[in-house]
Design an enzyme around this catalytic site. Sequence first.
Site, PDB file in Angstrom:
ATOM      1  N   ARG A  94       6.431   7.423  -6.281  1.00  0.00           N
ATOM      2  CA  ARG A  94       5.322   6.700  -6.438  1.00  0.00           C
ATOM      3  C   ARG A  94       5.403   6.555  -4.865  1.00  0.00           C
ATOM      4  O   ARG A  94       6.045   6.912  -3.611  1.00  0.00           O
ATOM      5  CB  ARG A  94       4.792   5.509  -6.991  1.00  0.00           C
ATOM      6  CG  ARG A  94       6.647   4.899  -7.855  1.00  0.00           C
ATOM      7  CD  ARG A  94       7.567   4.393  -6.383  1.00  0.00           C
ATOM      8  NE  ARG A  94       6.746   3.273  -5.647  1.00  0.00           N
ATOM      9  CZ  ARG A  94       6.938   2.749  -5.028  1.00  0.00           C
ATOM     10  NH1 ARG A  94       8.219   3.481  -3.792  1.00  0.00           N
ATOM     11  NH2 ARG A  94       6.854   2.067  -3.891  1.00  0.00           N
ATOM     12  N   GLY A  95       4.210   5.790  -4.138  1.00  0.00           N
ATOM     13  CA  GLY A  95       3.790   5.425  -2.265  1.00  0.00           C
ATOM     14  C   GLY A  95       3.312   6.387  -2.178  1.00  0.00           C
ATOM     15  O   GLY A  95       3.609   7.008  -2.131  1.00  0.00           O
ATOM     16  N   ALA A  96       2.911   6.237  -0.531  1.00  0.00           N
ATOM     17  CA  ALA A  96       1.317   6.663  -0.897  1.00  0.00           C
ATOM     18  C   ALA A  96       1.920   7.613  -0.158  1.00  0.00           C
ATOM     19  O   ALA A  96       1.203   8.954  -0.320  1.00  0.00           O
ATOM     20  CB  ALA A  96       0.700   5.971   0.480  1.00  0.00           C
ATOM     21  N   ARG A 104      -3.845   9.968  -8.789  1.00  0.00           N
ATOM     22  CA  ARG A 104      -3.846   8.115  -8.725  1.00  0.00           C
ATOM     23  C   ARG A 104      -4.796   8.436  -7.527  1.00  0.00           C
ATOM     24  O   ARG A 104      -5.373   8.721  -6.720  1.00  0.00           O
ATOM     25  CB  ARG A 104      -2.741   7.645  -8.050  1.00  0.00           C
ATOM     26  CG  ARG A 104      -1.162   7.800  -8.740  1.00  0.00           C
ATOM     27  CD  ARG A 104       0.103   6.904  -8.312  1.00  0.00           C
ATOM     28  NE  ARG A 104      -0.392   5.470  -8.616  1.00  0.00           N
ATOM     29  CZ  ARG A 104       0.272   4.729  -8.804  1.00  0.00           C
ATOM     30  NH1 ARG A 104       1.219   5.472  -7.830  1.00  0.00           N
ATOM     31  NH2 ARG A 104       0.451   3.668  -8.230  1.00  0.00           N
ATOM     32  N   GLN A 144       8.950  -3.197  -8.114  1.00  0.00           N
ATOM     33  CA  GLN A 144       9.261  -1.656  -7.227  1.00  0.00           C
ATOM     34  C   GLN A 144      10.575  -2.554  -5.418  1.00  0.00           C
ATOM     35  O   GLN A 144      10.974  -1.817  -5.368  1.00  0.00           O
ATOM     36  CB  GLN A 144       7.946  -1.609  -5.939  1.00  0.00           C
ATOM     37  CG  GLN A 144       7.096  -0.525  -6.730  1.00  0.00           C
ATOM     38  CD  GLN A 144       6.001  -0.765  -7.633  1.00  0.00           C
ATOM     39  OE1 GLN A 144       5.989  -2.052  -7.866  1.00  0.00           O
ATOM     40  NE2 GLN A 144       5.226   0.102  -8.131  1.00  0.00           N
ATOM     41  N   ASP A 148      -1.235   1.915   1.493  1.00  0.00           N
ATOM     42  CA  ASP A 148      -1.796   2.839   0.609  1.00  0.00           C
ATOM     43  C   ASP A 148      -3.154   3.384   0.863  1.00  0.00           C
ATOM     44  O   ASP A 148      -3.983   4.287   0.622  1.00  0.00           O
ATOM     45  CB  ASP A 148      -2.117   2.896  -1.025  1.00  0.00           C
ATOM     46  CG  ASP A 148      -1.076   2.571  -1.344  1.00  0.00           C
ATOM     47  OD1 ASP A 148       0.078   1.154  -1.155  1.00  0.00           O
ATOM     48  OD2 ASP A 148      -0.322   3.231  -2.046  1.00  0.00           O
ATOM     49  N   ASN A 194      -2.952  -2.121  -0.199  1.00  0.00           N
ATOM     50  CA  ASN A 194      -1.882  -2.204  -0.591  1.00  0.00           C
ATOM     51  C   ASN A 194      -1.464  -2.576  -1.555  1.00  0.00           C
ATOM     52  O   ASN A 194      -1.757  -2.990  -2.461  1.00  0.00           O
ATOM     53  CB  ASN A 194      -0.069  -2.645   1.097  1.00  0.00           C
ATOM     54  CG  ASN A 194       0.880  -2.335   0.632  1.00  0.00           C
ATOM     55  OD1 ASN A 194       1.533  -1.134   0.287  1.00  0.00           O
ATOM     56  ND2 ASN A 194       1.890  -3.195   0.705  1.00  0.00           N
ATOM     57  N   LYS A 195       0.423  -2.796  -2.290  1.00  0.00           N
ATOM     58  CA  LYS A 195       0.608  -3.137  -3.895  1.00  0.00           C
ATOM     59  C   LYS A 195      -0.141  -3.934  -4.378  1.00  0.00           C
ATOM     60  O   LYS A 195      -0.036  -5.444  -3.079  1.00  0.00           O
ATOM     61  CB  LYS A 195       1.571  -2.958  -3.606  1.00  0.00           C
ATOM     62  CG  LYS A 195       2.898  -3.621  -5.127  1.00  0.00           C
ATOM     63  CD  LYS A 195       2.155  -2.633  -6.396  1.00  0.00           C
ATOM     64  CE  LYS A 195       2.386  -1.213  -6.029  1.00  0.00           C
ATOM     65  NZ  LYS A 195       1.346  -0.878  -6.640  1.00  0.00           N
TER      66      LYS A 195
HETATM   67  O1  MRU Z   1       2.210   1.545  -7.009  1.00  0.00           O
HETATM   68  P1  MRU Z   1       2.844   2.633  -6.010  1.00  0.00           P
HETATM   69  O2  MRU Z   1       4.562   1.922  -6.255  1.00  0.00           O
HETATM   70  O3  MRU Z   1       3.256   3.834  -5.290  1.00  0.00           O
HETATM   71  O4  MRU Z   1       2.837   1.548  -4.848  1.00  0.00           O
HETATM   72  C1  MRU Z   1       3.454   1.767  -3.624  1.00  0.00           C
HETATM   73  C2  MRU Z   1       2.781   0.688  -2.287  1.00  0.00           C
HETATM   74  O5  MRU Z   1       1.785  -0.009  -2.185  1.00  0.00           O
HETATM   75  C3  MRU Z   1       3.639   1.174  -0.462  1.00  0.00           C
HETATM   76  O6  MRU Z   1       2.917  -0.266  -0.583  1.00  0.00           O
HETATM   77  C4  MRU Z   1       2.817   1.871  -0.292  1.00  0.00           C
HETATM   78  O7  MRU Z   1       2.777   2.619  -0.979  1.00  0.00           O
HETATM   79  C5  MRU Z   1       3.181   1.895   1.656  1.00  0.00           C
HETATM   80  S1  MRU Z   1       4.596   3.396   0.802  1.00  0.00           S
HETATM   81  C6  MRU Z   1       4.908   3.463   2.301  1.00  0.00           C
END
Ligand code: MRU
Length: 357
Positions: free
Chosen positions: A47-49, A94, A207, A248, A258-259
């Site tokens: 996970r994470g963009a 996603r 996370q 994201d 973002n999250k």
């Molecule tokens: O649902 P996730 O864990 O994929 O969400 C991740 C985030 O919101 C991060 O902050 C974002 O992707 C930046 S990662 C460098």
Amino acid sequence: MAFYTLKLRDDDVVEMLDQRKLPLEIIYVELKTYKDVYDAIKDMIVRGAPAIGVSAAFGLYLGAKSVLDLPEVNSYETFKKKFFDIAGFMFSARPTAVNLGWAISRIKELVETEGKSVDKNNADLKKIVSRIRAESLKIYDEDIEINKNMGRYGASLLKDGFNVLTHCNAGALATAGYGTALGVIRAAVSENKKISVISDETRPFLQGARLTMWELMEDNIPVTLIADNSAGLLMRKGKINAVIVGADRIASNGDVANKIGTYQVAVLAKENNIPFYVAAPLSTIDINLESGDEIPIEERDINEVVTVFGKRIAPENAKALNYAFDVTPNKYVSAIITEKGILYPDYKKSIAEIFRK
Ligand code: MRU
């Protein structure tokens, strides 16, 4: 750093650290097909963009390889049709992180370009597939390099002795390595600045508690966990000097998805005169979107909210909402740190300008 988030092995197996299991178990999973990679993105093994983008690129390579084995694929056109179907499938894993679509478009463009230079009926399809492999590895390497550049720029914003609050995990685990927001913190620490991190736990997937805590502790960077609802108190007490998060998707006006929970942290930061920084590669900026209102927000299974580690925390049949992201309006964003420099408001102008460079 003793771990890696993901890699494409020489034997064409994608290996990923299973982020659902951290920090209690350190398990690497082996993915052998593009469907495995799709599931890994959807189920948040990765996970994470930026990490999602790199994973998609590796997955498309596995997909391209599998297309070669189909009996009906005997020309560039038949290859392209099947391959683009796989790309469409991968895209649906996603919805919010634009890096997924960005990486997929980059590989699709490569296939288009290769198609221009081959005799369409006698295309050397194997050569195209090996180019896809090379491109996916390039995306991986570039991601680490980009994060390091972002770190170099962003470190200038963090002063010696700063307590920095972060939300979610925008670290090595969310990228090919080093991280975006945590990359900036790593860079500041490597300049011998004393930085202490405050990590929001980041319900419901945790996370912050599970991933940010783990990766910073692995690197011996001081970090303290707080419940998501503690940020306001700490800010009012003067215990936070800056907030830094990843993103994201960023619209062309600087609105930041973002999250979930990022928005409320940003509002609290402004109320308390604390700078709110976003660290993100240019691939996270969606210049096609005028504002954050156009960003699709993923809704996930409510079981993630009504249970914790498989145990119910709400009554049977409780209703729940599980939005995975929110949008922070640009007026709360003090600066956006990119690999090409730091952007300040007016974002419409500064973002347009950085894309012209
Ligand atoms: O649902 P996730 O864990 O994929 O969400 C991740 C985030 O919101 C991060 O902050 C974002 O992707 C930046 S990662 C460098």
